[in-house]
Design a protein around this motif. Structure first.
Motif, PDB file in Angstrom:
ATOM      1  N   ASN A 176       0.833  -1.212   0.000  1.00 40.65           N
ATOM      2  CA  ASN A 176       0.000   0.000   0.000  1.00 40.65           C
ATOM      3  C   ASN A 176       0.860   1.253   0.000  1.00 40.65           C
ATOM      4  OD1 ASN A 176      -2.788  -1.202   0.363  1.00 40.65           O
ATOM      5  ND2 ASN A 176      -1.715  -2.096   2.113  1.00 40.65           N
ATOM      6  N   ARG A 179      -0.680   4.819   0.264  1.00 44.57           N
ATOM      7  CA  ARG A 179      -2.113   4.828  -0.027  1.00 44.57           C
ATOM      8  C   ARG A 179      -2.975   4.980   1.226  1.00 44.57           C
ATOM      9  NH1 ARG A 179      -0.639   0.947  -3.999  1.00 44.57           N
ATOM     10  NH2 ARG A 179      -1.274   1.553  -6.097  1.00 44.57           N
ATOM     11  N   TYR A 180      -2.377   4.861   2.405  1.00 39.31           N
ATOM     12  CA  TYR A 180      -3.169   4.943   3.621  1.00 39.31           C
ATOM     13  C   TYR A 180      -3.811   6.321   3.776  1.00 39.31           C
ATOM     14  CZ  TYR A 180      -0.869   0.601   4.982  1.00 39.31           C
ATOM     15  OH  TYR A 180      -0.417  -0.678   5.024  1.00 39.31           O
ATOM     16  N   ARG A 181      -5.017   6.335   4.300  1.00 30.22           N
ATOM     17  CA  ARG A 181      -5.719   7.591   4.557  1.00 30.22           C
ATOM     18  C   ARG A 181      -5.525   7.973   6.014  1.00 30.22           C
ATOM     19  NH1 ARG A 181     -11.594   5.726   3.051  1.00 30.22           N
ATOM     20  NH2 ARG A 181     -10.837   4.073   4.430  1.00 30.22           N
ATOM     21  N   PRO A 182      -5.574   9.272   6.341  1.00 31.06           N
ATOM     22  CA  PRO A 182      -5.393   9.679   7.744  1.00 31.06           C
ATOM     23  C   PRO A 182      -6.339   8.967   8.702  1.00 31.06           C
ATOM     24  CG  PRO A 182      -5.316  11.590   6.312  1.00 31.06           C
ATOM     25  CD  PRO A 182      -5.718  10.418   5.452  1.00 31.06           C
ATOM     26  N   GLU A 183      -7.578   8.740   8.273  1.00 35.47           N
ATOM     27  CA  GLU A 183      -8.562   8.111   9.158  1.00 35.47           C
ATOM     28  C   GLU A 183      -8.303   6.623   9.383  1.00 35.47           C
ATOM     29  OE1 GLU A 183     -10.625   8.750   5.093  1.00 35.47           O
ATOM     30  OE2 GLU A 183      -9.178   9.768   6.384  1.00 35.47           O
ATOM     31  N   ASP A 184      -7.345   6.064   8.635  1.00 34.04           N
ATOM     32  CA  ASP A 184      -7.005   4.651   8.833  1.00 34.04           C
ATOM     33  C   ASP A 184      -6.137   4.440  10.075  1.00 34.04           C
ATOM     34  OD1 ASP A 184      -8.372   3.848   6.577  1.00 34.04           O
ATOM     35  OD2 ASP A 184      -6.628   4.012   5.265  1.00 34.04           O
ATOM     36  N   TYR A 185      -5.653   5.514  10.694  1.00 29.75           N
ATOM     37  CA  TYR A 185      -4.725   5.414  11.807  1.00 29.75           C
ATOM     38  C   TYR A 185      -5.398   5.824  13.121  1.00 29.75           C
ATOM     39  CZ  TYR A 185      -0.943   5.124   8.376  1.00 29.75           C
ATOM     40  OH  TYR A 185      -0.125   4.738   7.345  1.00 29.75           O
TER      41      TYR A 185
END
Length: 216
Positions: A176, A179-185
């Motif tokens: 990925n 590709r991670y989105r801020p809300e994924d953390y």
């Protein structure tokens, strides 16, 4: 270690290539040569002043595994730079990988490197109509196109372009890549810590600065 260089010319775009160059240098410790036709200051389209490490006259294109070409808001300045174009033409029959983004594929087309190859680009279609060396029948309207030793991309897809180049050279960038989105953390995952060894090294380095400050 792979050998990379970036060609720079007036009004080149740093933004389109720094995703790639920062990963190469920071993640993988690769050295990147910045090469231009003249030993002088060049301003990017963002207004950043860059001094090349080498000129095309004292560089050999076959010394590199990959030549990176950033886009430019005014490709004519590079397109009619004879020294720069001669440097590119010298790599036309080599195994060097050429990675060009945004308007830069037009430089590869003039140098004969795109001959018979599928490619994409971020320049206006009228430019393809204007220059007979641009093979419109091979122009594929996708984010990134790889054909043989040529990787081309559209400027807005700088991440995908970087990923294609990095995977071409076998770098482990995970599944990925950026590709991670801020809300994924979670908040906890966004707390960053050095290892004890890294923190000790930082304190030692900090000590040198504080001692110099106190001495002055």
């Amino acid at each position: 270690m792979n050998r990379f260089c970036v060609l720079i010319y007036p009004e080149f775009s740093l933004q389109e290539i720094t995703c790639l160059t920062s990963v190469l240098s920071v993640w993988f410790g690769e050295k990147i040569d910045f090469i231009a036709s003249e030993n002088k200051e060049y301003y990017s389209e963002e207004g950043v002043c860059v001094l090349p490490a080498k000129t095309v006259e004292n560089a050999n294109i076959s010394d590199y595994d990959c030549v990176i070409l950033p886009g430019t808001i005014n490709p004519l300045l590079a397109l009619y730079d004879k020294k720069l174009m001669d440097f590119l033409k010298s790599g036309a029959d080599t195994d060097v990988v050429f990675a060009a983004i945004s308007s830069a594929p037009v430089l590869l087309a003039k140098a004969g490197i795109l001959k018979g190859k599928k490619f994409t680009a971020g320049f206006f279609m009228q430019m393809a109509d204007t220059f007979s060396f641009v093979e419109k029948e091979n122009f594929i309207h996708k984010s990134v196109v790889c054909d043989g030793n040529v990787i081309t991309g559209i400027g807005m897809f700088f991440r995908e372009f970087a990923e294609s180049v990095l995977r071409r050279f076998g770098y482990d960038i995970g599944q990925n890549f950026m590709r991670y989105r801020p809300e994924d953390y979670s908040e906890k995952e966004l707390e960053f810590y050095w290892t004890d060894e890294e923190y000790s090294e930082f304190l030692e380095e900090l000590k040198e600065y504080t001692e110099q400050t106190e001495a002055s």
